[in-house]
Design a protein around this motif. Structure first.
Motif, PDB file in Angstrom:
ATOM      1  N   ASN A  14       0.853  -1.178   0.000  1.00  0.00           N
ATOM      2  CA  ASN A  14       0.000   0.000   0.000  1.00  0.00           C
ATOM      3  C   ASN A  14       0.892   1.233   0.000  1.00  0.00           C
ATOM      4  O   ASN A  14       1.769   1.355   0.867  1.00  0.00           O
ATOM      5  CB  ASN A  14      -0.910   0.013   1.236  1.00  0.00           C
ATOM      6  N   SER A  36      -6.700  -1.309   8.234  1.00  0.00           N
ATOM      7  CA  SER A  36      -5.874  -0.353   7.483  1.00  0.00           C
ATOM      8  C   SER A  36      -4.712  -1.029   6.766  1.00  0.00           C
ATOM      9  O   SER A  36      -4.112  -0.438   5.875  1.00  0.00           O
ATOM     10  CB  SER A  36      -5.340   0.729   8.420  1.00  0.00           C
ATOM     11  N   GLY A  37      -4.370  -2.237   7.176  1.00  0.00           N
ATOM     12  CA  GLY A  37      -3.268  -2.957   6.542  1.00  0.00           C
ATOM     13  C   GLY A  37      -1.915  -2.719   7.180  1.00  0.00           C
ATOM     14  O   GLY A  37      -0.896  -3.178   6.669  1.00  0.00           O
ATOM     15  N   ASN A 207      -6.423   1.376   2.443  1.00  0.00           N
ATOM     16  CA  ASN A 207      -6.024   0.010   2.094  1.00  0.00           C
ATOM     17  C   ASN A 207      -6.669  -0.390   0.771  1.00  0.00           C
ATOM     18  O   ASN A 207      -7.863  -0.686   0.705  1.00  0.00           O
ATOM     19  CB  ASN A 207      -6.447  -0.944   3.210  1.00  0.00           C
TER      20      ASN A 207
END
Length: 419
Positions: A14, A36-37, A207
Motif C-alpha cells: 500500500n 488499514s493494513g 487500504n
C-alpha cells in the motif's frame, strides 16, 4: 537470486506505508483503524529486510502482551508474508518452527523470536535474550495499547551496543488501534516532536486491498455508532466523554482462589462475535478480574474444552446469558455449575450502577477485557449531543460477561439465577 525474483513478483504494497518502510528512526509508531493494513505491511517489511544480505546480523523480537496470542496474529502474519514473497521457494529461504515459535532466514541467518510481557517471569525472559549471530536490532510490538509504559521501557533498554553491520540500526515499532485519548502512548509519542520519533496514521480507506463487504460493515458502524466509527473506522483517539466505567485499574495481583472472599465466572456466548468467559474475584467490596477466555468461531464443545485446559473449576458458579439455554445445558452436562442470569427491564442499567460503586482491578493478562472497558460507552443522541442511559452494543462481550459475573453479589444467590 531467489529473493529478487520472488519479492518483485508476489508482494503487494500500500503506497501510504512507503515512508514507514523507509524510516530508520528509533521509534516507529503506527496508529490506525481496523483493516488499514498496517500489520500486514510491517510483517512484509520485516521479512523483506531480514531476507536481504545487506541486513545480515539483524534479529527481530515480536511482542504481544500475552505471549500465546502471537501464534494467531504476528506469527501468522509473518508466515503469510514469507509465503507471498517466496511461494514454493519459501522452505529454502526460511526455516519456521511452531514449538517454540521462531523463524530463521537460511540466506542471512537472521532470526525472529516471539515473547509476551504479561508477568514478571516473561519480562525477565525478555531481558535475557541473546542471539548466536548478530544482535537484537528490531522490536515489533503489536496491539501496543495492551502494554504498560514500563513494558516498552524494558524493551527499549534491550536495543543498545555497537552494531556489527553499518547498514543496521536500532528500531522499535508499535502498531495499534487507538483507544482512549488518555492512553500513555498518545502523550509519549504523539503529543511531542522529537527527532527519534516517527508517527503514522492510516485507515481502512487507505487500504487498496480491502474488500467491499468490509466497507459496508464500516458504513453500518458509522450509522449506528458514530463515535465508535471515529476510533475503529477512522483510527482517531477515543473521546473522553461517554465512557461507562472509569473506576478500574490494570495491575498485577495474586489470582489464586484463597485470596478472595468469593469467586464466580461470567459467560457471554458468541460465535461470530466473541465468546467471553471472565474469572472474577470479590474481596473487601472490590472486584478483581483475574482471567479471561475470549475466542471467536468456537462451538460450545470447543469452548468447554478450552475451559478444561485452562483449569476452570467446576465448583464455582458460572452466570450465563439466559438467551442460550441449549448452551447452558451443555455446560451443565460437562459438570459446570452454569446458570442463566435473570433479565428484567432495567437490569443492564442496574448492573452498571452496581459496577460503578465498586473499584475494579483487572489483571494485565486480560487484554480483551481491558480493550473493551477502555471504549465501552453510552449511546449518544446526535440531535441533542447528549448521552443516553443505553450502552453501545458493539465490542462488549467481555463487558456482558462482567455484568453477569456480579449477579450473585448484586442480587444475592437466592434470586440471582434461574434454577
Amino acid at each position: 537470486m531467489i529473493m529478487e525474483m520472488t519479492i518483485k513478483r508476489k508482494i503487494r504494497w500500500n503506497p501510504i506505508f512507503k515512508p514507514v518502510n523507509e524510516c530508520r528512526k528509533r521509534y516507529r509508531v503506527l496508529k490506525g483503524s481496523a483493516g488499514s493494513g498496517k500489520s500486514v505491511n510491517i510483517a512484509q517489511d520485516y521479512i523483506k529486510k531480514l531476507s536481504d544480505p545487506r541486513y545480515e546480523g539483524a534479529n527481530l523480537l515480536v511482542v504481544r502482551k500475552v505471549e500465546e496470542t502471537n501464534r494467531d496474529s504476528t506469527f501468522a502474519e509473518l508466515e503469510a508474508a514469507i509465503n507471498r514473497m517466496f511461494g514454493d521457494y519459501a522452505p529454502k529461504v526460511w526455516r519456521i518452527t511452531r514449538n517454540p515459535l521462531q523463524m530463521e532466514c537460511l540466506i542471512t541467518g537472521n532470526r525472529i523470536i516471539f515473547r509476551g510481557m504479561s508477568d514478571a517471569r516473561q519480562r525477565e525472559k525478555v531481558k535475557s535474550i541473546t542471539f548466536k549471530r548478530g544482535k537484537l536490532t528490531w522490536i515489533w510490538v503489536e496491539e501496543a495499547t495492551e502494554l504498560a509504559e514500563q513494558d516498552i521501557d524494558i524493551l527499549d533498554d534491550r536495543l543498545r551496543g555497537e552494531l556489527p553491520n553499518p547498514n543496521l540500526y536500532y528500531q522499535i515499532t508499535l502498531t495499534f488501534n487507538p483507544v482512549s485519548a488518555t492512553h500513555w502512548i498518545k502523550g509519549k509519542y504523539f503529543d511531542v516532536v522529537h527527532p527519534d520519533i516517527f508517527t503514522h496514521h492510516s485507515t481502512y480507506l487507505d487500504n487498496r486491498f480491502i474488500d467491499e463487504a468490509y466497507h459496508r460493515r464500516m458504513m453500518l458502524r458509522k450509522e449506528r455508532d458514530p463515535e465508535g466509527y471515529r476510533v475503529y473506522g477512522l483510527g482517531e483517539w477515543g473521546e473522553l466523554g461517554g465512557l461507562i466505567l472509569t473506576n478500574y485499574e490494570v495491575c498485577d495481583f495474586d489470582t489464586s482462589f484463597p485470596c478472595f472472599d468469593r469467586m464466580t465466572y461470567g459467560q457471554d456466548f458468541g460465535f461470530n462475535h466473541a465468546n467471553a468467559i471472565l474469572t472474577v474475584g470479590f474481596k473487601d467490596d472490590e472486584i478483581f478480574i483475574c482471567d479471561e477466555i475470549y475466542v471467536y468461531e468456537k462451538d460450545t464443545s470447543e469452548v468447554i474444552q478450552l475451559a478444561e485446559q485452562k483449569g476452570l473449576s467446576k465448583k464455582i458458579i458460572m452466570y450465563c446469558d439466559s438467551a442460550e439455554p441449549d448452551r447452558i445445558k451443555m455446560w451443565r452436562q460437562a459438570g459446570y455449575r452454569a446458570y442463566p442470569v435473570k433479565k428484567e427491564p432495567g437490569s443492564v442499567k442496574a448492573q452498571i450502577d452496581w459496577l460503578k460503586q465498586h473499584k475494579i482491578y483487572i489483571h494485565p493478562r486480560c487484554v480483551n477485557t481491558i480493550k473493551e472497558i477502555q471504549q465501552w460507552k453510552w449511546k449518544k443522541d446526535e440531535r441533542t449531543n447528549t448521552y443516553v442511559d443505553e450502552p453501545v452494543e458493539f465490542l462488549d462481550d467481555a463487558m456482558a460477561a462482567l455484568r453477569y459475573s456480579i449477579e450473585g453479589m448484586r442480587r444475592g444467590p437466592s434470586v440471582s439465577i434461574l434454577k
